[in-house]
Design a protein around this motif. Structure first.
Motif, PDB file in Angstrom:
ATOM      1  N   ASN A  24      -1.707   5.787  -1.966  1.00 42.98           N
ATOM      2  CA  ASN A  24      -0.855   5.922  -2.083  1.00 42.98           C
ATOM      3  C   ASN A  24      -0.787   7.575  -1.688  1.00 42.98           C
ATOM      4  O   ASN A  24      -1.202   8.321  -1.354  1.00 42.98           O
ATOM      5  CB  ASN A  24      -1.273   6.325  -3.476  1.00 42.98           C
ATOM      6  N   ARG A  25       0.948   8.013  -1.847  1.00 42.01           N
ATOM      7  CA  ARG A  25       0.966   9.090  -1.192  1.00 42.01           C
ATOM      8  C   ARG A  25       1.538   9.917  -2.566  1.00 42.01           C
ATOM      9  O   ARG A  25       1.470   9.015  -3.372  1.00 42.01           O
ATOM     10  CB  ARG A  25       2.638   9.716  -0.523  1.00 42.01           C
ATOM     11  N   SER A  26       0.708  11.149  -2.581  1.00 39.60           N
ATOM     12  CA  SER A  26       0.445  11.927  -4.162  1.00 39.60           C
ATOM     13  C   SER A  26       1.534  12.383  -4.343  1.00 39.60           C
ATOM     14  O   SER A  26       1.492  12.269  -5.843  1.00 39.60           O
ATOM     15  CB  SER A  26       0.175  13.702  -3.219  1.00 39.60           C
ATOM     16  N   SER A  27       2.666  12.074  -4.569  1.00 45.15           N
ATOM     17  CA  SER A  27       4.252  12.331  -4.625  1.00 45.15           C
ATOM     18  C   SER A  27       4.569  10.868  -5.129  1.00 45.15           C
ATOM     19  O   SER A  27       6.063  11.210  -6.219  1.00 45.15           O
ATOM     20  CB  SER A  27       5.098  12.673  -3.495  1.00 45.15           C
ATOM     21  N   ASN A  28       4.396   9.833  -5.218  1.00 45.70           N
ATOM     22  CA  ASN A  28       4.241   8.143  -5.584  1.00 45.70           C
ATOM     23  C   ASN A  28       4.644   8.524  -6.935  1.00 45.70           C
ATOM     24  O   ASN A  28       5.325   8.171  -7.459  1.00 45.70           O
ATOM     25  CB  ASN A  28       3.853   7.455  -4.893  1.00 45.70           C
ATOM     26  N   PRO A  29       3.450   9.368  -7.631  1.00 45.82           N
ATOM     27  CA  PRO A  29       3.196   8.927  -8.973  1.00 45.82           C
ATOM     28  C   PRO A  29       3.938   9.861  -8.997  1.00 45.82           C
ATOM     29  O   PRO A  29       4.271   9.296 -10.397  1.00 45.82           O
ATOM     30  CB  PRO A  29       2.358   8.970  -9.562  1.00 45.82           C
ATOM     31  N   LEU A  30       4.690  10.963  -8.800  1.00 37.53           N
ATOM     32  CA  LEU A  30       5.240  12.328  -9.662  1.00 37.53           C
ATOM     33  C   LEU A  30       7.016  11.850  -9.439  1.00 37.53           C
ATOM     34  O   LEU A  30       7.166  12.150 -10.899  1.00 37.53           O
ATOM     35  CB  LEU A  30       5.052  13.083  -8.550  1.00 37.53           C
ATOM     36  N   LYS A  31       7.014  11.248  -8.361  1.00 38.29           N
ATOM     37  CA  LYS A  31       8.401  11.138  -8.395  1.00 38.29           C
ATOM     38  C   LYS A  31       8.778   9.939  -8.755  1.00 38.29           C
ATOM     39  O   LYS A  31      10.283   9.625  -8.834  1.00 38.29           O
ATOM     40  CB  LYS A  31       8.511  10.828  -7.250  1.00 38.29           C
ATOM     41  N   ARG A  32       8.315   8.406  -8.279  1.00 44.68           N
ATOM     42  CA  ARG A  32       8.538   7.225  -8.230  1.00 44.68           C
ATOM     43  C   ARG A  32       7.972   6.547  -9.425  1.00 44.68           C
ATOM     44  O   ARG A  32       8.250   5.520  -9.824  1.00 44.68           O
ATOM     45  CB  ARG A  32       8.525   6.697  -7.076  1.00 44.68           C
ATOM     46  N   SER A  33       6.958   7.017 -10.603  1.00 45.18           N
ATOM     47  CA  SER A  33       6.255   6.305 -11.289  1.00 45.18           C
ATOM     48  C   SER A  33       5.582   4.848 -10.574  1.00 45.18           C
ATOM     49  O   SER A  33       5.013   3.597 -10.787  1.00 45.18           O
ATOM     50  CB  SER A  33       6.658   5.981 -12.154  1.00 45.18           C
ATOM     51  N   LEU A  34       5.011   5.170  -8.848  1.00 46.85           N
ATOM     52  CA  LEU A  34       4.169   3.613  -8.195  1.00 46.85           C
ATOM     53  C   LEU A  34       3.045   4.644  -8.369  1.00 46.85           C
ATOM     54  O   LEU A  34       2.535   5.413  -7.285  1.00 46.85           O
ATOM     55  CB  LEU A  34       4.667   3.849  -7.168  1.00 46.85           C
ATOM     56  N   VAL A  35       1.713   3.158  -8.709  1.00 49.31           N
ATOM     57  CA  VAL A  35       0.437   3.065  -7.905  1.00 49.31           C
ATOM     58  C   VAL A  35       0.321   2.070  -7.473  1.00 49.31           C
ATOM     59  O   VAL A  35       0.792   1.282  -7.374  1.00 49.31           O
ATOM     60  CB  VAL A  35      -0.539   3.453  -9.341  1.00 49.31           C
ATOM     61  N   ILE A  36      -0.953   1.935  -6.364  1.00 48.85           N
ATOM     62  CA  ILE A  36      -1.340   1.629  -5.915  1.00 48.85           C
ATOM     63  C   ILE A  36      -2.661   0.392  -6.605  1.00 48.85           C
ATOM     64  O   ILE A  36      -3.685   1.447  -7.454  1.00 48.85           O
ATOM     65  CB  ILE A  36      -1.722   1.484  -3.955  1.00 48.85           C
ATOM     66  N   PRO A  37      -2.002  -0.791  -6.959  1.00 50.37           N
ATOM     67  CA  PRO A  37      -3.195  -1.093  -8.246  1.00 50.37           C
ATOM     68  C   PRO A  37      -4.688  -1.563  -7.844  1.00 50.37           C
ATOM     69  O   PRO A  37      -5.187  -1.183  -8.762  1.00 50.37           O
ATOM     70  CB  PRO A  37      -2.964  -2.644  -8.621  1.00 50.37           C
ATOM     71  N   ASN A  38      -5.007  -1.460  -6.527  1.00 56.15           N
ATOM     72  CA  ASN A  38      -6.176  -1.391  -6.755  1.00 56.15           C
ATOM     73  C   ASN A  38      -7.051  -0.400  -6.380  1.00 56.15           C
ATOM     74  O   ASN A  38      -8.059  -0.090  -5.357  1.00 56.15           O
ATOM     75  CB  ASN A  38      -6.823  -2.836  -6.156  1.00 56.15           C
ATOM     76  N   GLY A  39      -6.043   1.227  -6.084  1.00 57.10           N
ATOM     77  CA  GLY A  39      -6.381   1.979  -5.631  1.00 57.10           C
ATOM     78  C   GLY A  39      -6.068   2.530  -4.097  1.00 57.10           C
ATOM     79  O   GLY A  39      -5.996   3.647  -3.796  1.00 57.10           O
ATOM     80  N   ILE A  40      -6.462   1.371  -3.794  1.00 55.09           N
ATOM     81  CA  ILE A  40      -6.215   1.405  -1.601  1.00 55.09           C
ATOM     82  C   ILE A  40      -5.900   0.073  -1.328  1.00 55.09           C
ATOM     83  O   ILE A  40      -6.211  -0.731  -2.039  1.00 55.09           O
ATOM     84  CB  ILE A  40      -7.516   2.040  -1.113  1.00 55.09           C
ATOM     85  N   GLY A  41      -5.955   0.282   0.071  1.00 56.71           N
ATOM     86  CA  GLY A  41      -5.569  -1.225   0.250  1.00 56.71           C
ATOM     87  C   GLY A  41      -6.675  -1.003   1.664  1.00 56.71           C
ATOM     88  O   GLY A  41      -7.106   0.067   2.242  1.00 56.71           O
ATOM     89  N   VAL A  42      -7.044  -2.359   2.377  1.00 63.62           N
ATOM     90  CA  VAL A  42      -8.054  -2.449   3.563  1.00 63.62           C
ATOM     91  C   VAL A  42      -8.073  -3.280   4.881  1.00 63.62           C
ATOM     92  O   VAL A  42      -7.090  -4.376   4.300  1.00 63.62           O
ATOM     93  CB  VAL A  42      -9.040  -2.909   3.332  1.00 63.62           C
ATOM     94  N   ILE A  43      -6.960  -2.789   5.382  1.00 61.24           N
ATOM     95  CA  ILE A  43      -6.350  -3.016   6.793  1.00 61.24           C
ATOM     96  C   ILE A  43      -7.709  -3.690   8.166  1.00 61.24           C
ATOM     97  O   ILE A  43      -7.900  -2.466   8.559  1.00 61.24           O
ATOM     98  CB  ILE A  43      -5.549  -2.865   8.083  1.00 61.24           C
ATOM     99  N   ASP A  44      -8.303  -4.963   8.408  1.00 58.30           N
ATOM    100  CA  ASP A  44      -9.294  -4.576   9.180  1.00 58.30           C
ATOM    101  C   ASP A  44      -8.571  -5.264  10.414  1.00 58.30           C
ATOM    102  O   ASP A  44      -7.449  -5.385  10.613  1.00 58.30           O
ATOM    103  CB  ASP A  44      -9.902  -6.084   8.416  1.00 58.30           C
ATOM    104  N   ALA A  45      -9.300  -5.416  11.148  1.00 59.59           N
ATOM    105  CA  ALA A  45      -8.896  -5.206  12.374  1.00 59.59           C
ATOM    106  C   ALA A  45      -8.664  -6.523  12.900  1.00 59.59           C
ATOM    107  O   ALA A  45      -8.018  -7.147  13.856  1.00 59.59           O
ATOM    108  CB  ALA A  45     -10.008  -4.473  13.404  1.00 59.59           C
ATOM    109  N   ASP A  46      -9.604  -7.503  12.152  1.00 61.17           N
ATOM    110  CA  ASP A  46      -8.887  -8.586  13.239  1.00 61.17           C
ATOM    111  C   ASP A  46      -7.890  -9.215  11.807  1.00 61.17           C
ATOM    112  O   ASP A  46      -7.462 -10.541  11.715  1.00 61.17           O
ATOM    113  CB  ASP A  46      -9.562 -10.303  12.477  1.00 61.17           C
TER     114      ASP A  46
END
Length: 178
Positions: free
Chosen positions: A95-117
């Motif tokens: 998440n960008r630090s401004s998302n929860p403050l300005k838009r109330s948006l959160v990534i529900p699992n904390g992070i996303g993982v994009i694998d090389a494949d």
């Protein structure tokens, strides 16, 4: 080139910007929304009724359970971007630090993982989506070009006694199993 970003074919003529670092010492590459997008507030989706039922230990009927699932299901904001990297690297979406403050948006699992494949595999070009929930009281209006998250390339380590996986990725979200 060993790591970077490309625009997916369906957005080739959509005037998108590749992710970028905003300052000299920034670790994260800012991702922008590829489209105008509205993320509904969870409070508009019967979330309070669901919380009340859970708090009072009342069982939820199948309709209420379906509404509960819908209220807490993340929304996927398209970026129109795919990432390539070395086989021992991963792109972490945060998440960008401004998302929860300005838009109330959160990534529900904390992070996303994009694998090389995930990049250009057999059944998926590898478009990256930002997964979000809106805990604000109002819907969050995202405009095309708004920064919605950041990606950080990182190396990863493997266990010494790992039995190497034999399966190859065949698609996108959830394609590597349950």
């Amino acid at each position: 080139m060993s790591r970077g970003f490309e625009i997916v074919s369906s957005y080739r003529n959509a005037d998108l910007r590749l992710p970028y670092r905003t300052t000299q010492r920034a670790a994260g590459y800012d991702f922008e929304s590829a489209v105008d997008f509205t993320v509904p507030s969870i409070w508009k989706l019967d979330f309070l009724k669901i919380l009340w039922a859970i708090r009072h230990q009342e069982s939820l009927d199948s309709v209420a359970q379906a509404k509960a699932q819908k209220a807490l299901k993340p929304f996927l904001i398209p970026t129109g971007i795919k990432a390539y990297m070395g086989p021992d690297e991963v792109l972490i979406l945060a998440n960008r630090s401004s998302n929860p403050l300005k838009r109330s948006l959160v990534i529900p699992n904390g992070i996303g993982v994009i694998d090389a494949d995930y990049y250009n595999n057999e059944n998926n070009e590898g478009e990256i989506f930002m997964q979000v929930l809106n805990f604000g009281l109002a819907d969050a209006k995202i405009k095309k070009g708004d920064r919605i998250g950041q990606g950080i390339f990182m190396p990863f380590l493997k266990a010494d006694d790992e039995r190497a996986p034999q399966q190859e990725r065949q698609g996108g979200f959830g394609s590597s199993g349950k």
